[in-house]
Design a protein around this motif. Sequence first.
Motif, PDB file in Angstrom:
ATOM      1  N   GLU A   1      -8.457  -8.426  11.202  1.00  0.00           N
ATOM      2  CA  GLU A   1      -8.350  -6.976  11.065  1.00  0.00           C
ATOM      3  C   GLU A   1      -7.078  -6.536  10.345  1.00  0.00           C
ATOM      4  N   ARG A   2      -6.131  -7.437  10.194  1.00  0.00           N
ATOM      5  CA  ARG A   2      -4.806  -7.032   9.732  1.00  0.00           C
ATOM      6  C   ARG A   2      -4.763  -6.669   8.258  1.00  0.00           C
ATOM      7  N   ALA A   3      -5.499  -7.367   7.424  1.00  0.00           N
ATOM      8  CA  ALA A   3      -5.393  -7.144   5.982  1.00  0.00           C
ATOM      9  C   ALA A   3      -5.708  -5.689   5.633  1.00  0.00           C
ATOM     10  N   TYR A   4      -6.787  -5.173   6.193  1.00  0.00           N
ATOM     11  CA  TYR A   4      -7.178  -3.793   5.915  1.00  0.00           C
ATOM     12  C   TYR A   4      -6.142  -2.813   6.456  1.00  0.00           C
ATOM     13  N   ARG A   5      -5.646  -3.076   7.681  1.00  0.00           N
ATOM     14  CA  ARG A   5      -4.682  -2.160   8.286  1.00  0.00           C
ATOM     15  C   ARG A   5      -3.329  -2.222   7.572  1.00  0.00           C
ATOM     16  N   ILE A   6      -2.916  -3.405   7.176  1.00  0.00           N
ATOM     17  CA  ILE A   6      -1.667  -3.508   6.422  1.00  0.00           C
ATOM     18  C   ILE A   6      -1.809  -2.815   5.076  1.00  0.00           C
ATOM     19  N   GLY A   7      -3.015  -2.854   4.496  1.00  0.00           N
ATOM     20  CA  GLY A   7      -3.253  -2.121   3.251  1.00  0.00           C
ATOM     21  C   GLY A   7      -3.071  -0.622   3.436  1.00  0.00           C
ATOM     22  N   ILE A   8      -3.549  -0.098   4.573  1.00  0.00           N
ATOM     23  CA  ILE A   8      -3.364   1.331   4.856  1.00  0.00           C
ATOM     24  C   ILE A   8      -1.883   1.654   5.012  1.00  0.00           C
ATOM     25  N   TYR A   9      -1.189   0.818   5.769  1.00  0.00           N
ATOM     26  CA  TYR A   9       0.250   1.039   5.977  1.00  0.00           C
ATOM     27  C   TYR A   9       1.014   0.963   4.652  1.00  0.00           C
ATOM     28  N   THR A  10       0.691  -0.019   3.814  1.00  0.00           N
ATOM     29  CA  THR A  10       1.371  -0.157   2.522  1.00  0.00           C
ATOM     30  C   THR A  10       1.094   1.029   1.620  1.00  0.00           C
ATOM     31  N   LEU A  11      -0.154   1.503   1.629  1.00  0.00           N
ATOM     32  CA  LEU A  11      -0.499   2.657   0.799  1.00  0.00           C
ATOM     33  C   LEU A  11       0.270   3.902   1.238  1.00  0.00           C
ATOM     34  N   LEU A  12       0.384   4.123   2.554  1.00  0.00           N
ATOM     35  CA  LEU A  12       1.135   5.277   3.047  1.00  0.00           C
ATOM     36  C   LEU A  12       2.621   5.148   2.726  1.00  0.00           C
ATOM     37  N   LEU A  13       3.166   3.952   2.893  1.00  0.00           N
ATOM     38  CA  LEU A  13       4.582   3.746   2.599  1.00  0.00           C
ATOM     39  C   LEU A  13       4.859   3.914   1.112  1.00  0.00           C
ATOM     40  N   LEU A  14       3.993   3.332   0.277  1.00  0.00           N
ATOM     41  CA  LEU A  14       4.156   3.456  -1.170  1.00  0.00           C
ATOM     42  C   LEU A  14       3.962   4.898  -1.618  1.00  0.00           C
ATOM     43  N   GLY A  15       2.990   5.580  -1.023  1.00  0.00           N
ATOM     44  CA  GLY A  15       2.782   6.973  -1.370  1.00  0.00           C
ATOM     45  C   GLY A  15       3.973   7.835  -1.015  1.00  0.00           C
ATOM     46  N   GLY A  16       4.617   7.515   0.115  1.00  0.00           N
ATOM     47  CA  GLY A  16       5.789   8.292   0.496  1.00  0.00           C
ATOM     48  C   GLY A  16       6.942   8.118  -0.466  1.00  0.00           C
ATOM     49  N   LYS A  17       7.146   6.899  -0.952  1.00  0.00           N
ATOM     50  CA  LYS A  17       8.261   6.642  -1.864  1.00  0.00           C
ATOM     51  C   LYS A  17       8.123   7.396  -3.172  1.00  0.00           C
ATOM     52  N   ASN A  18       6.897   7.731  -3.572  1.00  0.00           N
ATOM     53  CA  ASN A  18       6.693   8.373  -4.863  1.00  0.00           C
ATOM     54  C   ASN A  18       6.189   9.807  -4.763  1.00  0.00           C
ATOM     55  N   LEU A  19       5.510  10.158  -3.667  1.00  0.00           N
ATOM     56  CA  LEU A  19       4.983  11.512  -3.540  1.00  0.00           C
ATOM     57  C   LEU A  19       5.955  12.460  -2.852  1.00  0.00           C
ATOM     58  N   VAL A  20       6.762  11.944  -1.917  1.00  0.00           N
ATOM     59  CA  VAL A  20       7.746  12.803  -1.263  1.00  0.00           C
ATOM     60  C   VAL A  20       8.741  13.396  -2.266  1.00  0.00           C
ATOM     61  N   PRO A  21       9.269  12.621  -3.236  1.00  0.00           N
ATOM     62  CA  PRO A  21      10.139  13.247  -4.249  1.00  0.00           C
ATOM     63  C   PRO A  21       9.425  14.325  -5.061  1.00  0.00           C
ATOM     64  N   LEU A  22       8.126  14.151  -5.291  1.00  0.00           N
ATOM     65  CA  LEU A  22       7.374  15.169  -6.030  1.00  0.00           C
ATOM     66  C   LEU A  22       7.296  16.466  -5.225  1.00  0.00           C
TER      67      LEU A  22
END
Length: 745
Positions: A250-271
């Motif tokens: 189950e981890r691969a899918y959940r880690i993908g969600i976590y990575t997407l949220l973390l990556l989105g924060g690094k680039n969308l929060v400055p926007l």
Amino acid sequence: MVPDPEAGTAPQKGGWRLFGRSSTRGRENEETPGRRELPKWNMGILNDRETIEVPGSVLLLAADHNEPLGLRNAPARTSHSSIPTAVIRPPEPPQDEKKKTSDGKIILEPQPEESANDPLNWPTWRRDSALISLGLFCMVGGGMTPLLAAGFTDVANEFGVSVSSVSLTTGLYMMGMGLGSVVFSPTAILYGKRPVYLFGALLFVVTSVWCAVSKSFVSLVLGRIFQGIAVSPVECLPSATIAEIFFLHERAYRIGIYTLLLLGGKNLVPLVSAAVIESLGWRWTFWVVAMVVGFCGFLLFLFVPETFWDRVPHPRKKSSRPNFFRRMSSKQHIRRSDAAGVSVPPSALPSARHSEEGPTPAPAPNSRRNVHVGFATEAEEYHTEKDREAAALQDTSEKLEELQDSGVPATARIFAEDSHAARPDIIAQGPSSSDSSTKPHVSYMSDNIEKPKSPYSPGRLARQDHTETDTESQSVASSRMVAGRVPYTTALRDQPAKSFVQQLKPFHGRLNKDKWHKVAIRPLILFSYPAVLWSAIVYACSVGWLIVISESVAVIYREGHYKFNALQTGLVYISPFVGGILGTAVAGKVSDVIVKAMARRNGGLYEPEFRLVMALPVAITTVIGLMGFGWSAQLGDHWIVPTVFFGVVSFGCSLGSTTSITFCVDSYRQYAGEALVTLNFSKNIFHGLVFSLFVTGWLTDDGPKTVFIWIGIIQLILLFFTIPMYIYGKRARMWTVRKNFMEKF
């Protein structure tokens, strides 16, 4: 004179011994008849001079069955980790079937316990709600580094300082993150992750309000430092939480969600912050952050309970009745060395067996036997108490006679916790196929079993004379980690399922008995491990160059040729967001394809150094992106040109960060928790803080072309160290095992 190829390599005397060890044992092993000579090279990687069984190497036997090598050489942990560490589990009774998913197709790993309080037994909605709540918190925290990037000019004008001085708020914020990770990681190991998350969220809100109402530039800088400390749990703990509440499949899918949220924060929060700065001013960015983090903290309080659960296997309790080992201990004066087992010196064993044939001849002085020790298995239920005692007595006597005849070295350990002696000819293995999933995962070294075609098959490896390393005696203890049962988990095992309200308790006391300062210093010791050091450098650069560009966007886009406003500057971050997503998606798949192909050509033997091949595309994309970004900005090209190069840099940095993490974890899987802290510490302190001290001023003085060309050269020079890392990486891994810096502290 041409050397004789059959004469072997003469052992070196003295000299540099970092990646090899010369000793008389090497000459003894060469004289051993029938010993298979180890190849010097494999796929351009230098093998260890003494053994092929190096921790980190994995023998790929089948699609669902891997055989990790070097388990007997792996050092024993002396403290707990934030990430659950794989250990050699005791073989289960044959009648106990492995637990599977509801459709019966997948064996659950790790195996959940019967207790309803085990986090793996929580309902799916409970575990997914914890993931989403934690992911949203990480999304906001991950984007705080370049929060003010689009408003550097506004802050500088209000406080009457230079833009280069305002950029220090980013570097000092990263310094706070680095220091906070060293503080919060051991605290979470000793006291649990829930109190750390809640305290971090509370401090996050307080520091955001602090920055919003700051009356001076010094106050703003101090607020950003403590804000970095508050956000630091976002980087070092969520991966461990995911590993504790989800099964392996189950981890691969959940880690993908976590990575997407973390990556989105690094680039969308400055926007988003750029839009707020343009309309409401830079102070309102912190007010908005305080409100959002307050909501995320409320979700953490409701939906992220304590996820710690002790899964270290423990042997059953000692029998109150006297057993054979106790009688042998009193008669033969067998010395107990520690709680993990009994050290049996040769002099303590019977020197001869008196029988009708006479005494047994003494063993050969140089004869050695590979002794792999595991847990003693539980006796079958149909045995009576007397049958078990009789079987234990007979089996133990036979094993002691075998130890005597084979001349087993003094460092061999015998587990005396049960009435059965541990079989010295058992090698712990991972799960094989679905057909044998219900059988205990052990194999017996025998000369009549069918051998795999690979030259590195376990059977052949087991028959090689193994030169005992300094840590082999400790590797037995690593399969048990007998630090005693954790009271927190032991109490929950016997209790009914906790209610939702009971799980809201923010603090559960001390969970482990480790020393705080010892757990805190362990990530810093990993800098002495070459693979971790290389990963720390590449990871720091992969994330750090993006921060450097973020610190320069105000100078290039707002004050330079383009004259953007805050909102237009924030929209530039769409490019690195797209590049980062593509890089993350490509890195894992391409790396796995390359690694599998190289492992097949290497006879099925996987080496972590195969991951280093990805350094080539990392170097190409990052160097071109960095130089192209600065060059185009200096020449005043259309704004889309440097913006596209910004996305190329983000793509390459995503490849670099993924490669560095996977290589580090594959090399030292037992130290994965500490390694993540090491990587983040180096990224925040050695790169984020250091470059923020001068890069903006350098950019103003010499222009973006000169600055980013030199940064590209620095990146290229650092990545050139991948070549010696690939060649000597395997020897370096074995060198660290022999030195065992982590456990000597």
